[in-house]
Design a protein around this motif. Structure first.
Motif, PDB file in Angstrom:
ATOM      1  N   SER A 148       0.646  -1.198   0.231  1.00 36.58           N
ATOM      2  CA  SER A 148       0.103   0.008   0.104  1.00 36.58           C
ATOM      3  C   SER A 148       0.794   1.124   0.022  1.00 36.58           C
ATOM      4  CB  SER A 148      -1.063   0.089   1.193  1.00 36.58           C
ATOM      5  OG  SER A 148      -1.538   1.157   1.334  1.00 36.58           O
ATOM      6  N   LEU A 149       0.419   2.500  -0.593  1.00 39.89           N
ATOM      7  CA  LEU A 149       0.940   3.637  -0.479  1.00 39.89           C
ATOM      8  C   LEU A 149      -0.086   4.741  -0.161  1.00 39.89           C
ATOM      9  CD1 LEU A 149       3.271   5.406  -2.923  1.00 39.89           C
ATOM     10  CD2 LEU A 149       1.427   6.662  -1.465  1.00 39.89           C
ATOM     11  N   ARG A 150      -0.903   4.859  -0.699  1.00 39.31           N
ATOM     12  CA  ARG A 150      -2.083   5.860  -0.510  1.00 39.31           C
ATOM     13  C   ARG A 150      -3.096   5.577   0.442  1.00 39.31           C
ATOM     14  NH1 ARG A 150      -0.475   6.543  -5.275  1.00 39.31           N
ATOM     15  NH2 ARG A 150      -0.675   4.307  -5.277  1.00 39.31           N
ATOM     16  N   THR A 151      -3.163   4.288   0.721  1.00 40.31           N
ATOM     17  CA  THR A 151      -4.214   3.794   1.805  1.00 40.31           C
ATOM     18  C   THR A 151      -3.449   3.980   3.168  1.00 40.31           C
ATOM     19  OG1 THR A 151      -5.318   2.583   0.354  1.00 40.31           O
ATOM     20  CG2 THR A 151      -5.514   1.809   2.522  1.00 40.31           C
ATOM     21  N   ARG A 152      -2.252   3.293   3.064  1.00 40.38           N
ATOM     22  CA  ARG A 152      -1.470   3.333   4.295  1.00 40.38           C
ATOM     23  C   ARG A 152      -1.082   4.948   4.928  1.00 40.38           C
ATOM     24  NH1 ARG A 152       4.071   0.152   6.008  1.00 40.38           N
ATOM     25  NH2 ARG A 152       4.487   1.363   7.587  1.00 40.38           N
ATOM     26  N   LEU A 153      -0.536   5.626   4.009  1.00 33.56           N
ATOM     27  CA  LEU A 153      -0.275   6.961   4.656  1.00 33.56           C
ATOM     28  C   LEU A 153      -1.557   7.712   4.717  1.00 33.56           C
ATOM     29  CD1 LEU A 153       3.054   7.707   2.172  1.00 33.56           C
ATOM     30  CD2 LEU A 153       2.741   6.726   4.528  1.00 33.56           C
ATOM     31  N   SER A 154      -2.408   7.697   3.838  1.00 35.15           N
ATOM     32  CA  SER A 154      -3.585   8.383   4.213  1.00 35.15           C
ATOM     33  C   SER A 154      -4.398   8.175   5.410  1.00 35.15           C
ATOM     34  CB  SER A 154      -4.500   8.614   3.134  1.00 35.15           C
ATOM     35  OG  SER A 154      -5.065   7.467   2.646  1.00 35.15           O
ATOM     36  N   THR A 155      -4.796   7.003   5.499  1.00 40.74           N
ATOM     37  CA  THR A 155      -5.411   6.330   6.870  1.00 40.74           C
ATOM     38  C   THR A 155      -4.362   6.686   8.161  1.00 40.74           C
ATOM     39  OG1 THR A 155      -6.224   4.565   5.402  1.00 40.74           O
ATOM     40  CG2 THR A 155      -6.593   4.529   8.065  1.00 40.74           C
ATOM     41  N   GLN A 156      -3.224   6.497   8.047  1.00 43.18           N
ATOM     42  CA  GLN A 156      -2.261   6.954   9.158  1.00 43.18           C
ATOM     43  C   GLN A 156      -2.632   8.323   9.345  1.00 43.18           C
ATOM     44  OE1 GLN A 156       1.616   5.251   9.056  1.00 43.18           O
ATOM     45  NE2 GLN A 156       2.184   6.214  10.994  1.00 43.18           N
TER      46      GLN A 156
END
Length: 315
Positions: free
Chosen positions: A46-54
């Motif tokens: 993941s890139l967007r999902t991980r960083l945006s959710t974090q």
């Protein structure tokens, strides 16, 4: 409260308005998540999902723990009554119960295997955590859906809303790898909650799950589908009937500038990552009508709204 599907939303219009308010003041509820922990479990990259959710969790003042099961966790067994004398080291019963003790919300990302349709449709990983976790669960993309992405898509489209009833086109595009149906599935379900002229276009034989598309309009002529469209959402998915197979790689389905000329000066959308000059040409994705970066930014506010609602529900 869990967030597993876009269908968990009681009013999409209301949620979008709330997300846009959060976007204006993302730190307004910084104290809401104080002393709360979000556990993010990744069975896929993941890139967007991980960083945006974090980032969304941090905006709410939450602590965040991240674990990549592909390289850091024990291999899990999901079958009840299994005799665990082979590969799996830990059962979901213990794993979900233990993680629930460490976290106030568990977020799961687990893609389709694209080998066994029945297994993927059963959402083995996500449903395992739902069954045995004792805290709320959030779907960060599962075998059949990506509701955080589709909520971000709805937010982005609202920011670019037309004065007239919009025409929105979900178009299949070629890709060298077999990809799951999760993103298009959730986009279709989200559009079914909208007042729009919605069209799905793809080569014959690339129909999505009919239980999801229902009575959505399907057009096999991409050029015809593009005519007078206000939004073009490009995405590849592998064959659903010949499950997980690539039975068409026709480059004529790539979104080009000439095809965009058929539209009503449409905005171009894609969830990213995108294969340039395969899914879409540079000319289109780099144009002023491309809103893919805005979509990615809105992933934070989609996730933040979901986490905020869960935290408020648990008060």
């Amino acid at each position: 409260m869990n967030y597993i599907s876009i269908q968990n939303i009681d009013s999409l219009n209301k949620w979008v308005k709330e997300a846009l308010k959060i976007k204006k003041k993302p730190l307004k509820n910084k104290k809401l998540g104080k002393n709360k922990t979000l556990g993010m479990l990744f069975f896929n990259s993941s890139l967007r999902t991980r960083l945006s959710t974090q980032k969304a969790a941090l905006n709410l003042g939450m602590n965040v723990m991240v674990m990549n099961f592909t390289s850091e966790g024990w291999t899990l067994e999901f079958e009840d009554g299994a005799i665990m004398n082979s590969g799996a080291s830990e059962h979901i019963k213990e794993a979900a119960a233990v993680v629930s003790q460490y976290c106030d919300i568990i977020a799961i990302r687990a893609f389709a295997g694209l080998v066994d349709k029945e297994k993927d449709n059963a959402e083995t990983v996500l449903m395992g955590f739902l069954k045995y976790a004792t805290v709320p669960v959030v779907n960060m993309e599962s075998a059949t859906g990506h509701p955080l992405q589709s909520l971000a898509d709805a937010i982005t489209m609202a920011e670019h809303k037309t004065e007239h009833r919009p025409k929105v086109v979900l178009t299949w595009a070629p890709h060298p790898r077999a990809l799951p149906q999760a993103v298009p599935n959730s986009f279709v379900q989200m559009m079914q909650l909208q007042d729009a002229d919605f069209v799905i276009t793809h080569p014959e034989g690339y129909e999505l799950n009919p239980e999801i598309t229902k009575d959505s309009k399907i057009e096999y002529d991409q050029d015809k589908a593009f005519e007078n469209a206000d939004f073009i959402y490009a995405k590849n998915w592998s064959n659903y009937n010949e499950y997980g197979q690539i039975t068409n790689s026709d480059p004529n389905w790539t979104v080009t500038a000439d095809k965009m000329k058929l539209t009503n000066n449409a905005k171009f959308m894609h969830c990213l990552p995108v294969r340039r000059n395969v899914i879409v040409t540079d000319e289109v994705i780099d144009s002023e009508n491309s809103i893919v970066i805005e979509q990615a930014n809105n992933r934070t506010y989609a996730a933040q709204l979901v986490l905020q609602k869960i935290l408020e529900n648990g008060k």
